[in-house]
Design a protein around this motif. Sequence first.
Motif, mmCIF file in Angstrom:
data_model
loop_
_atom_site.group_PDB
_atom_site.id
_atom_site.type_symbol
_atom_site.label_atom_id
_atom_site.label_comp_id
_atom_site.label_asym_id
_atom_site.label_seq_id
_atom_site.Cartn_x
_atom_site.Cartn_y
_atom_site.Cartn_z
ATOM 1 N N SER A 56 -1.618 -1.881 -1.875
ATOM 2 C CA SER A 56 -1.077 -2.040 -0.519
ATOM 3 C C SER A 56 0.395 -1.661 -0.477
ATOM 4 O O SER A 56 0.848 -0.970 0.454
ATOM 5 N N SER A 57 1.135 -2.101 -1.490
ATOM 6 C CA SER A 57 2.561 -1.768 -1.554
ATOM 7 C C SER A 57 2.761 -0.261 -1.664
ATOM 8 O O SER A 57 3.622 0.319 -0.986
ATOM 9 N N TYR A 58 1.970 0.384 -2.500
ATOM 10 C CA TYR A 58 2.077 1.839 -2.655
ATOM 11 C C TYR A 58 1.769 2.548 -1.331
ATOM 12 O O TYR A 58 2.476 3.473 -0.933
ATOM 13 N N GLY A 62 4.964 4.226 -0.694
ATOM 14 C CA GLY A 62 4.849 5.480 -1.449
ATOM 15 C C GLY A 62 5.568 5.430 -2.787
ATOM 16 O O GLY A 62 5.565 6.404 -3.536
ATOM 17 N N LEU A 63 6.194 4.304 -3.114
ATOM 18 C CA LEU A 63 6.931 4.192 -4.374
ATOM 19 C C LEU A 63 5.960 4.044 -5.539
ATOM 20 O O LEU A 63 4.980 3.306 -5.457
ATOM 21 N N HIS A 64 6.262 4.756 -6.626
ATOM 22 C CA HIS A 64 5.385 4.739 -7.796
ATOM 23 C C HIS A 64 6.128 5.267 -9.017
ATOM 24 O O HIS A 64 7.250 5.764 -8.893
ATOM 25 N N ILE A 65 5.508 5.149 -10.178
ATOM 26 C CA ILE A 65 5.947 5.874 -11.365
ATOM 27 C C ILE A 65 4.726 6.649 -11.861
ATOM 28 O O ILE A 65 3.587 6.239 -11.633
ATOM 29 N N THR A 66 4.959 7.754 -12.521
ATOM 30 C CA THR A 66 3.854 8.592 -12.967
ATOM 31 C C THR A 66 3.267 8.056 -14.275
ATOM 32 O O THR A 66 3.879 7.238 -14.966
ATOM 33 N N CYS A 87 10.992 3.246 -9.752
ATOM 34 C CA CYS A 87 9.987 3.755 -8.824
ATOM 35 C C CYS A 87 10.610 4.823 -7.923
ATOM 36 O O CYS A 87 11.790 4.769 -7.592
ATOM 37 N N HIS A 88 9.813 5.805 -7.541
ATOM 38 C CA HIS A 88 10.266 6.873 -6.664
ATOM 39 C C HIS A 88 9.113 7.327 -5.807
ATOM 40 O O HIS A 88 7.964 6.948 -6.017
#
Length: 89
Positions: A56-58, A62-66, A87-88
């Motif tokens: 839900s947060s993503y 849209g913040l994430h790490i690969t 996170c970006h």
Amino acid sequence: MATSIKIDEEMKSRVRQLADNRRRSPHWIMREAIAQYVKREEQRDVFKQEALDAWSSYKETGLHITGSETSDWLRAWGSDDNEIPKCHE
């Protein structure tokens, strides 16, 4: 709260055998099994909820790490240069 559990003869025999091997009562074995099951399922529920919250947060930010950023971070564990990736989008 008194509760009864109906189990077949084969399972009763297995519980009795295990109880004898452990020098415990069949009642103790069954209570321990139930306690472990409940704890495991509660932990599974917490894990699932954390995953749903992260998803839900993503979706909201849209913040994430690969995956490669995560792998690099994990490979660096135990070293002095082990900052958590930012996170970006």
